[in-house]
Write a protein that holds these residues in place. Structure first.
Motif, short mmCIF file in Angstrom:
data_model
loop_
_atom_site.label_atom_id
_atom_site.label_comp_id
_atom_site.label_asym_id
_atom_site.label_seq_id
_atom_site.Cartn_x
_atom_site.Cartn_y
_atom_site.Cartn_z
N ARG A 112 0.83 -1.21 0.00
CA ARG A 112 0.00 0.00 0.00
C ARG A 112 0.87 1.26 0.00
O ARG A 112 0.55 2.23 -0.70
CB ARG A 112 -0.93 -0.01 1.22
N ILE A 113 1.96 1.25 0.75
CA ILE A 113 2.86 2.41 0.77
C ILE A 113 3.43 2.64 -0.63
O ILE A 113 3.46 3.77 -1.13
CB ILE A 113 3.99 2.21 1.79
N ALA A 114 3.86 1.56 -1.28
CA ALA A 114 4.40 1.68 -2.64
C ALA A 114 3.33 2.18 -3.61
O ALA A 114 3.61 2.98 -4.51
CB ALA A 114 4.96 0.35 -3.10
N GLU A 115 2.08 1.72 -3.41
CA GLU A 115 0.99 2.15 -4.28
C GLU A 115 0.74 3.65 -4.15
O GLU A 115 0.57 4.36 -5.15
CB GLU A 115 -0.28 1.38 -3.92
N VAL A 116 0.73 4.15 -2.90
CA VAL A 116 0.53 5.58 -2.70
C VAL A 116 1.70 6.37 -3.28
O VAL A 116 1.51 7.39 -3.96
CB VAL A 116 0.36 5.89 -1.19
N ASP A 136 4.25 17.91 -3.26
CA ASP A 136 3.76 16.86 -4.15
C ASP A 136 4.03 15.45 -3.66
O ASP A 136 3.43 14.50 -4.16
CB ASP A 136 4.40 17.03 -5.54
N LEU A 137 4.93 15.30 -2.67
CA LEU A 137 5.27 13.94 -2.23
C LEU A 137 5.38 13.81 -0.71
O LEU A 137 4.69 12.98 -0.11
CB LEU A 137 6.60 13.51 -2.88
N SER A 138 6.22 14.62 -0.09
CA SER A 138 6.52 14.36 1.32
C SER A 138 5.36 14.68 2.26
O SER A 138 5.24 14.07 3.33
CB SER A 138 7.78 15.13 1.76
N PHE A 139 4.49 15.61 1.89
CA PHE A 139 3.28 15.83 2.69
C PHE A 139 2.22 14.76 2.43
O PHE A 139 1.74 14.11 3.37
CB PHE A 139 2.69 17.22 2.41
N PRO A 140 1.80 14.55 1.20
CA PRO A 140 0.65 13.66 0.99
C PRO A 140 0.92 12.19 1.29
O PRO A 140 -0.01 11.48 1.69
CB PRO A 140 0.30 13.87 -0.48
N LEU A 141 2.14 11.71 1.14
CA LEU A 141 2.36 10.27 1.33
C LEU A 141 2.11 9.83 2.78
O LEU A 141 1.22 9.02 3.04
CB LEU A 141 3.75 9.87 0.85
N THR A 236 7.72 12.29 9.53
CA THR A 236 8.12 11.63 8.29
C THR A 236 8.03 12.59 7.11
O THR A 236 8.88 12.58 6.22
CB THR A 236 7.24 10.40 8.04
N THR A 237 7.01 13.42 7.10
CA THR A 237 6.89 14.45 6.05
C THR A 237 8.15 15.30 5.98
O THR A 237 8.71 15.52 4.90
CB THR A 237 5.67 15.34 6.34
N ASN A 238 8.60 15.79 7.13
CA ASN A 238 9.80 16.62 7.13
C ASN A 238 11.04 15.84 6.76
O ASN A 238 11.91 16.34 6.03
CB ASN A 238 9.97 17.27 8.52
N ARG A 357 10.05 3.96 9.05
CA ARG A 357 11.16 3.36 8.30
C ARG A 357 10.70 2.86 6.93
O ARG A 357 11.37 3.09 5.92
CB ARG A 357 11.75 2.20 9.09
N LEU A 358 9.57 2.18 6.92
CA LEU A 358 9.06 1.67 5.64
C LEU A 358 8.76 2.81 4.68
O LEU A 358 9.09 2.74 3.49
CB LEU A 358 7.80 0.84 5.87
N GLU A 359 8.09 3.84 5.16
CA GLU A 359 7.75 4.97 4.30
C GLU A 359 9.00 5.62 3.72
O GLU A 359 9.06 5.96 2.53
CB GLU A 359 6.92 5.99 5.08
N LEU A 360 10.02 5.79 4.56
CA LEU A 360 11.26 6.42 4.11
C LEU A 360 12.00 5.53 3.12
O LEU A 360 12.50 6.00 2.09
CB LEU A 360 12.14 6.75 5.32
#
Length: 401
Positions: A112-116, A136-141, A236-238, A357-360
């Motif tokens: 799901r993380i990869a899909e987003v 475009d990426l670090s906020f919405p994910l 994580t956004t930051n 960690r996964l998101e990063l």
């Protein structure tokens, strides 16, 4: 002991380096500091001292709610969530949530993380260069993912970001902060009532059930919900944007602006280790952590911290302690040795560390794969850095590829 307390935090208004203010403090006793508001405090900066304070039950986070605690803004800290509690109540509440954030459960979110991430990168590619990696990426994910886990209605997701912007800026007046807080918590109570009527497979349902069976108070329910939402994406956004700033900017971390991304693209197996090194290297919190109060006299590095005195720790300084991390101001993608303490230590270790960690890792892998030749789209001097806020980082990161 310093005769006159040092003014703290040691603000940095540009870039992601650790303030030079910490260097003279290393290897000695704790330092006395004063923030703009609240009590004076001791400051711990060495790695072993910081770990000791974070893990020693004689230093209380909850006690700050009963005191005029050191802080950068006039509004005192509110209670309700995990960060306001000590054991054993903290242990009880954390146990309710911990099984939802295990490494195994989070690994189940990998697809799901990869899909987003790929969906956001599709939009970036469709719109064409340049793009803003912050907006475009670090906020919405991470915001999308934590709101899905919690069960926030899609229409209310923007309100979560708006509330995070308010509480993280450190610039709102107490009156404005109070009113915005009332508005957000009114909205939150609406979600709670919806889940009572229509349970779902999400964290909001879990918390509502725990409240209704007597395991949580009303304040704890809303406090935990607020912490999950804000802590679940803001850090994580930051860090996503900060990581790419470090990897792209010439001179940052000893790189030349291209070598790090080239290495990660050609050797993706390094990405998990690289994420840990970037977490160590980037000083996310501007040196700010919540104060802990000594519940009894405690000696630390030759300093007697007396009962009732506050202690602040700098995880950023600890992560750059040369006694633990050789050549700490250089990025070493596969650095061996001691673990960073960016996620904390002890009972308050970050609940969402596995998710972060996964998101990063996934973001780093997908961007290096899909945006070859990634580079800054503006001169470095045009980048706008956050100044005197809770989190270090950029307001925007324009890139081309």
């Amino acid at each position: 002991m310093t005769a006159t307390p040092l003014s703290y935090p040691f603000w940095t208004d540009h870039g992601l380096g650790v303030s030079t203010g910490y260097a003279p403090l290393r290897g000695g006793p704790l330092t006395r500091v004063r923030l703009p508001y609240g009590d004076e405090a001791w400051l711990a900066t060495d790695y072993e001292d910081v770990r000791a304070v974070l893990s020693d039950g004689r230093f209380s986070l909850g006690e700050a709610l009963r005191r005029d605690h050191p802080r950068i803004d006039p509004m005192p800290r509110a209670g309700g969530g995990l960060i306001a509690l000590d054991a054993p109540r903290h242990t009880h509440l954390r146990t309710l949530l911990a099984r939802e954030f295990t490494a195994r459960r989070m690994e189940g979110l990998r697809a799901r993380i990869a899909e987003v991430a790929d969906g956001l990168l599709d939009r970036i590619e469709d719109a064409g260069s340049p793009a803003d990696l912050v907006e475009d990426l670090s906020f919405p994910l991470p915001m999308t993912l934590i709101c899905e886990l919690v069960g926030v209605p899609a229409a209310d997701v923007p309100s979560v970001r708006a509330w995070a912007d308010v509480i993280c800026s450190g610039s709102e007046t107490p009156e404005a902060l109070e009113q915005r807080g009332k508005d957000f918590f009114t909205r939150m109570h609406g979600w709670i009532e919806e889940r009572r009527l229509a349970p779902a497979d999400d964290l909001l349902t879990l918390l509502v059930r725990a409240h209704d069976d007597g395991s949580l108070t009303e304040d704890e329910l809303t406090g935990l919900l607020g912490e999950l939402l804000i802590a679940g994406f803001v850090t994580t956004t930051n860090q996503i944007a900060n990581f790419f700033a470090v990897l792209l900017l010439p001179g940052e971390a000893g790189g030349d602006g291209t070598e790090w991304l080239t290495t990660l693209r050609s050797r993706p197996e390094l990405i998990p280790r690289a994420v840990e090194e970037l977490l160590r290297y980037v000083p996310l919190l501007n040196g700010l952590t919540l104060p802990r109060y000594a519940l009894e006299d405690v000696e630390l590095s030759g300093t007697l911290v007396r009962e009732g005195e506050a202690v602040l720790v700098s995880q950023a300084a600890a992560n750059h302690d040369p006694a633990v991390f050789p050549n700490p101001d250089r990025l070493v993608l596969d650095r061996p040795g001691a673990a960073h303490i960016s996620f904390g230590h002890g009972i308050h270790y970050c609940l969402g560390a596995h998710l972060a960690r996964l998101e990063l890792q996934i973001t780093l892998e997908r961007v290096t794969t899909r945006l070859p030749g990634l580079r800054l789209a503006v001169p470095e001097e045009e980048l706008r850095w956050r100044s005197r806020e809770f989190f270090s980082g950029l307001r925007a990161l324009p890139v081309a590829w």
